[in-house]
Design an enzyme around this catalytic site. Structure first.
Site, short mmCIF file in Angstrom:
data_model
loop_
_atom_site.label_atom_id
_atom_site.label_comp_id
_atom_site.label_asym_id
_atom_site.label_seq_id
_atom_site.Cartn_x
_atom_site.Cartn_y
_atom_site.Cartn_z
N ALA A 1 0.83 -1.20 0.00
CA ALA A 1 0.00 0.00 0.00
C ALA A 1 0.87 1.25 0.00
O ALA A 1 0.66 2.17 -0.80
CB ALA A 1 -0.94 -0.01 1.21
N TYR A 2 1.82 1.30 0.89
CA TYR A 2 2.70 2.47 1.00
C TYR A 2 3.51 2.65 -0.27
O TYR A 2 3.57 3.76 -0.83
CB TYR A 2 3.62 2.31 2.21
CG TYR A 2 4.52 3.49 2.46
CD1 TYR A 2 4.01 4.65 3.02
CD2 TYR A 2 5.87 3.44 2.15
CE1 TYR A 2 4.83 5.75 3.26
CE2 TYR A 2 6.70 4.52 2.39
CZ TYR A 2 6.17 5.68 2.94
OH TYR A 2 6.99 6.77 3.17
#
Length: 247
Positions: free
Chosen positions: A153-154
């Site tokens: 996600a990051y």
């Protein structure tokens, strides 16, 4: 060179955002400090610390109307916005392979890291272009260039931020507005301190200098990127990775 300019800094209550805001204020910039200010007394502390050189605004950058409202409010108060630094960010759940992640967590990370930067830039760009000057800096990450295992996600959200800087840099290149990104490797901040130790070790082991970056190193580069001197570089992702990225 930046005295009496007006800046918006997101994620300004702590970490990178706070030290960037302090550095800009020391350069004579009036700073609008955008954050949620969730800790008790935090908002009052910021108002006291930046009295005369800025103002704290409680804003959820994942909500478009709140972002539009604070941009309008700052312009009404100051007449213009010269600088935008998007430093708000979250890692989300880490040390998980892609099939182990939760979709709602990924959406939250994208809402904060990408959509927040999209909203703020969307609403400051028209004024900057009209006045013929502006500096926008999206704080990205080395994870957005290389991808960090266990951080889909990051990493993906920061890759999106880098791509946005490339697009916006090209779109506004003839207006006097520069839009760039900064991709640090791991820097000692509360965000990093909250991560699992094995995740931090994974990232620092990849750095040839074998250490984390410092907040002072970040702010020194930030001040140059958003200064009038940086007038011929746009759509670029500046490196701050201790030798990890050489491209």
């Amino acid at each position: 060179m930046m005295k009496d300019q007006t800046a918006l800094v997101t994620g300004a209550a702590s970490g990178l955002g706070l030290v960037i805001a302090k550095k800009l204020a020391a350069e004579g910039v009036w700073v609008a400090l955008l954050d949620l200010y969730g800790r008790s007394g935090q908002l009052e502390e910021m108002r006291t610390a930046f009295s005369g050189c800025g103002e704290a605004f409680v804003v959820d950058i994942t909500r478009e109307e709140e972002v539009r409202g604070v941009v309008d409010e700052v312009i009404a108060k100051r007449g213009r916005i010269d600088i935008l630094v998007n430093s708000a960010g979250i890692t989300g759940e880490t040390n998980r392979r892609s099939h182990e992640t939760r979709t709602e967590d990924l959406r939250l990370v994208f809402d904060v890291n990408f959509m927040g930067s999209y909203y703020t830039s969307k609403y400051v760009l028209p004024g900057m272009a009209a006045q013929g000057y502006g500096r926008i800096l999206h704080i990205a990450s080395i994870a957005g260039k290389e991808g960090n295992a266990g951080m889909v996600a990051y990493s993906a959200s920061k890759a999106a931020v880098i791509a946005m800087a490339k697009v916006q840099g090209k779109e506004y290149a003839g207006t006097g507005v520069t839009v760039n990104a900064l991709a640090p490797a791991v820097v000692r901040t509360p965000l990093v301190d909250a991560m699992p130790a094995e995740q931090v070790k994974y990232m620092t082991d990849k750095i040839p200098m074998q250490r984390c970056g410092t907040l002072e190193e970040v702010t020194g580069m930030v001040v140059y990127i958003v200064s009038p001197q940086n007038s011929f570089t746009t759509g670029f992702t500046f490196d701050l990775s201790g030798g990890r990225a050489t491209y």
